[in-house]
Scaffold this motif. Sequence first.
Motif, PDB file in Angstrom:
ATOM      1  N   SER A  51      -4.812   0.871  -1.168  1.00 25.07           N
ATOM      2  CA  SER A  51      -6.024   1.025  -0.364  1.00 25.07           C
ATOM      3  C   SER A  51      -5.654   1.153   1.112  1.00 25.07           C
ATOM      4  O   SER A  51      -4.520   0.883   1.512  1.00 25.07           O
ATOM      5  CB  SER A  51      -6.965  -0.157  -0.582  1.00 25.07           C
ATOM      6  OG  SER A  51      -6.388  -1.325  -0.040  1.00 25.07           O
ATOM      7  N   GLU A  52      -6.621   1.554   1.905  1.00 23.57           N
ATOM      8  CA  GLU A  52      -6.393   1.729   3.335  1.00 23.57           C
ATOM      9  C   GLU A  52      -6.001   0.439   4.024  1.00 23.57           C
ATOM     10  O   GLU A  52      -5.284   0.457   5.010  1.00 23.57           O
ATOM     11  CB  GLU A  52      -7.639   2.319   3.991  1.00 23.57           C
ATOM     12  CG  GLU A  52      -7.869   3.769   3.639  1.00 23.57           C
ATOM     13  CD  GLU A  52      -9.076   4.346   4.345  1.00 23.57           C
ATOM     14  OE1 GLU A  52      -9.498   3.796   5.374  1.00 23.57           O
ATOM     15  OE2 GLU A  52      -9.586   5.364   3.852  1.00 23.57           O
ATOM     16  N   ASN A  53      -6.451  -0.703   3.506  1.00 24.55           N
ATOM     17  CA  ASN A  53      -6.113  -1.985   4.123  1.00 24.55           C
ATOM     18  C   ASN A  53      -4.755  -2.526   3.659  1.00 24.55           C
ATOM     19  O   ASN A  53      -4.366  -3.619   4.032  1.00 24.55           O
ATOM     20  CB  ASN A  53      -7.218  -3.018   3.890  1.00 24.55           C
ATOM     21  CG  ASN A  53      -7.326  -3.456   2.444  1.00 24.55           C
ATOM     22  OD1 ASN A  53      -6.577  -3.020   1.570  1.00 24.55           O
ATOM     23  ND2 ASN A  53      -8.293  -4.327   2.178  1.00 24.55           N
ATOM     24  N   GLY A  54      -4.027  -1.766   2.821  1.00 19.60           N
ATOM     25  CA  GLY A  54      -2.683  -2.157   2.402  1.00 19.60           C
ATOM     26  C   GLY A  54      -2.604  -2.860   1.063  1.00 19.60           C
ATOM     27  O   GLY A  54      -1.524  -3.240   0.626  1.00 19.60           O
ATOM     28  N   THR A  55      -3.731  -3.031   0.385  1.00 19.41           N
ATOM     29  CA  THR A  55      -3.708  -3.685  -0.919  1.00 19.41           C
ATOM     30  C   THR A  55      -3.116  -2.728  -1.952  1.00 19.41           C
ATOM     31  O   THR A  55      -3.635  -1.637  -2.164  1.00 19.41           O
ATOM     32  CB  THR A  55      -5.121  -4.115  -1.351  1.00 19.41           C
ATOM     33  OG1 THR A  55      -5.650  -5.004  -0.371  1.00 19.41           O
ATOM     34  CG2 THR A  55      -5.083  -4.815  -2.705  1.00 19.41           C
TER      35      THR A  55
ATOM     36  N   THR B 268       3.080  -4.161   3.426  1.00 16.37           N
ATOM     37  CA  THR B 268       3.336  -3.825   4.818  1.00 16.37           C
ATOM     38  C   THR B 268       4.789  -3.384   4.900  1.00 16.37           C
ATOM     39  O   THR B 268       5.526  -3.507   3.918  1.00 16.37           O
ATOM     40  CB  THR B 268       3.106  -5.030   5.758  1.00 16.37           C
ATOM     41  OG1 THR B 268       3.976  -6.098   5.371  1.00 16.37           O
ATOM     42  CG2 THR B 268       1.668  -5.504   5.705  1.00 16.37           C
TER      43      THR B 268
ATOM     44  N   ASN C 213      -0.214  -7.315  -0.854  1.00 12.57           N
ATOM     45  CA  ASN C 213      -0.507  -6.598   0.375  1.00 12.57           C
ATOM     46  C   ASN C 213       0.813  -5.976   0.840  1.00 12.57           C
ATOM     47  O   ASN C 213       1.770  -6.688   1.121  1.00 12.57           O
ATOM     48  CB  ASN C 213      -1.068  -7.550   1.432  1.00 12.57           C
ATOM     49  CG  ASN C 213      -1.498  -6.819   2.670  1.00 12.57           C
ATOM     50  OD1 ASN C 213      -1.813  -5.631   2.634  1.00 12.57           O
ATOM     51  ND2 ASN C 213      -1.505  -7.517   3.789  1.00 12.57           N
TER      52      ASN C 213
END
Length: 172
Positions: free
Chosen positions: A64-68, A96, A94
């Motif tokens: 996802s866009e939030n890194g999930t 990163t 998550n």
Amino acid sequence: MAALFSSKKPRFYYITRINLVFFFIIFVSFSSTLSSSSSIHDLLVSRGLPAGLLPKEVKSYTLSENGTLEVFLDEPCLTKYENRVIFDSVVRANLTYGSLIGVVGLTQEELFLWLPVKDIIVDDPKSGLILFDIGVAHKQLSLSLFEEPPTCKPQGLLKNDVRKEKGFEAMR
């Protein structure tokens, strides 16, 4: 006035329609090339992690866009790096650069106990080490253990094979 109500379509109508069809064909072929060439292992490497953190048997993943990151396998499976690990059918974290934080769905065997892996971090790739946070301790392993994606066997099948090979010792 008769020209306004003519059934004849203007020339730009056909050009625009052809351009749209052409754009659609190019877009579809580009999208399928992108998805088929981009594997979870390529994604890991592009984010500073070794390709072998996840098994060959990964069927799909979403980021996802939030890194999930969600990784999907057909079924839970067991493999071995330095110790045995179990991947659930869904592994989440998550993502990163250089880390998987808040990992869910990955368990590692330590001293006869199965402990959940919480975080996986590569602080400095030049060090050749990767850090596994297993809650009660931090464990540093060689990055070389994770160069190639491992083969992961169905959880029950591997345990039965080990018991057959090693007899009573494997029944811990």
